[in-house]
Each structure stands twice: as structure tokens, then as C-alpha cells.
Write a protein that holds these residues in place. Structure first.
Motif, PDB file in Angstrom:
ATOM      1  N   ILE A   1       0.854  -1.184   0.000  1.00  0.00           N
ATOM      2  CA  ILE A   1       0.000   0.000   0.000  1.00  0.00           C
ATOM      3  C   ILE A   1       0.890   1.234   0.000  1.00  0.00           C
ATOM      4  CG2 ILE A   1      -1.665   1.323   1.354  1.00  0.00           C
ATOM      5  CD1 ILE A   1      -2.958  -1.376   2.102  1.00  0.00           C
ATOM      6  N   ILE A   2       0.673   2.098  -1.001  1.00  0.00           N
ATOM      7  CA  ILE A   2       1.498   3.282  -1.196  1.00  0.00           C
ATOM      8  C   ILE A   2       0.716   4.579  -1.010  1.00  0.00           C
ATOM      9  CG2 ILE A   2       3.150   2.126  -2.700  1.00  0.00           C
ATOM     10  CD1 ILE A   2       1.575   3.374  -5.099  1.00  0.00           C
ATOM     11  N   GLY A   3      -0.587   4.461  -0.791  1.00  0.00           N
ATOM     12  CA  GLY A   3      -1.418   5.637  -0.585  1.00  0.00           C
ATOM     13  C   GLY A   3      -2.823   5.227  -0.201  1.00  0.00           C
ATOM     14  N   PHE A   4      -3.571   6.183   0.315  1.00  0.00           N
ATOM     15  CA  PHE A   4      -4.976   5.907   0.661  1.00  0.00           C
ATOM     16  C   PHE A   4      -5.769   7.198   0.631  1.00  0.00           C
ATOM     17  CE2 PHE A   4      -3.267   7.189   4.724  1.00  0.00           C
ATOM     18  CZ  PHE A   4      -4.307   7.858   5.353  1.00  0.00           C
ATOM     19  N   ALA A   5      -7.073   7.035   0.531  1.00  0.00           N
ATOM     20  CA  ALA A   5      -8.009   8.149   0.618  1.00  0.00           C
ATOM     21  C   ALA A   5      -9.211   7.679   1.415  1.00  0.00           C
ATOM     22  CB  ALA A   5      -8.439   8.618  -0.766  1.00  0.00           C
TER      23      ALA A   5
END
Length: 174
Positions: free
Chosen positions: A67-71
Motif C-alpha cells: 500500500i502506497i497511498g490511501f483516501a
């Protein structure tokens, strides 16, 4: 890169992205002592308690499924009659910024909101953050500012609004 809905099983990885990006994105804006005190364990506890069933959380994975990002988004939280939805957070690891990851996450959130009948959006950003340009690039307009008190410090924050998410500058909702 792959975008998918997140679950509580992603809490540890989301916490790592959150802590790492706060420490890089907000250095020089938020007090260093506070940033240095952020821990993966504390953030993970918070994400394990996050109401995934009431909100929408998407993660971006690299080619090795890290996982490299989230929103995260959901209903607007301050009873603002102009906006139904709110983007609570969007963070991308520094090595993956300016590569379309944030735009892909943002579009996923917009699609989910649109599918659930939410057609307007607001978010709050630190006014001193250079990342505000991301929201402006995607059609967000500054609509309000106020002070946020946190850990004994006060920071100016700015709300960005999209009265109609269908016209957000991310290629349209499809």
C-alpha cells in the motif's frame, strides 16, 4: 498500480502511509516535536477502530501489492448545507507522488460518492501546505478558512469545495 477498497486488515499499512506522509508533507508546517512523536502503533489503533462500514476508504497498491497511498471520505461532518460529502484524508508515499496515484484515489472516491447519491464534496487542508495545488488542479475552490487547534498549536486550514463532483477535474466520473 491498483486501487481497491480498503478494510480493517489494511490498518497497519494505512497507518504507515499516514505517519510517513505526515512527517514529510508537514515538516516545517506542523511542530517538529508533534511530528516526531507520531507512531505507527498509535495510528494503527485508530485505523483498527475506523468505521469502515460507514465511510469509504480506498488504497493504492504498487506492483508488489504494498500500500502506497490511501483516501478516506464519507458524509460531511460539520453540517455545511452546501456539501454532502467530505474527503477526510488523502495521502501518498513521497516516492509515488506526482505519478497519478492521488488522482486515481480521488477519482475512486468521487465515483463511490456519486454511486451513493452524494454529489458535492468539501475537504480541509492546512493553508500552508504546498499540496493544496492538488485540490486546485482537480477543480476545488477555496471556500472557507479557520483556525485548527492541535497539540497546543494553532494552524490555519482552508476548505476546498466541489459543489458538483461531476465536474471535478479528474476526467469525469464514469
Amino acid at each position: 498500480m491498483r486501487i481497491r477498497e480498503a478494510s480493517v486488515e489494511d490498518a497497519s499499512a494505512i497507518a504507515r502511509v499516514a505517519v510517513d506522509t505526515w512527517k514529510t508533507a508537514y515538516r516545517g508546517i506542523i511542530d517538529d516535536n508533534y511530528l516526531n512523536s507520531l507512531s505507527y502503533e498509535e495510528r494503527e489503533k485508530g485505523w483498527r477502530q475506523y468505521p469502515f462500514h460507514e465511510c469509504y476508504v480506498y488504497v493504492a497498491e504498487d506492483n508488489t501489492q504494498n500500500i502506497i497511498g490511501f483516501a478516506a471520505a464519507g458524509p460531511e461532518r460539520e453540517s455545511n448545507p452546501m456539501y454532502q460529502g467530505e474527503l477526510y484524508a488523502i495521502y501518498i508515499n513521497q516516492d509515488y507522488q506526482s505519478k497519478g496515484v492521488g488522482s486515481a484515489l480521488f477519482l475512486s472516491i468521487l465515483k463511490k460518492l456519486d454511486n451513493t447519491g452524494i454529489n458535492s464534496l468539501v475537504l480541509w487542508a492546512l493553508s500552508a501546505s504546498p499540496y493544496r495545488k492538488f485540490y486546485e488542479k482537480h477543480g476545488g475552490k477555496p471556500v472557507q478558512s479557520k483556525l485548527l487547534e492541535m497539540e497546543g498549536f494553532a494552524y490555519q486550514i482552508t476548505a476546498y469545495g466541489w459543489p458538483d463532483i461531476k465536474v471535478a477535474n479528474v476526467g469525469g466520473i464514469k
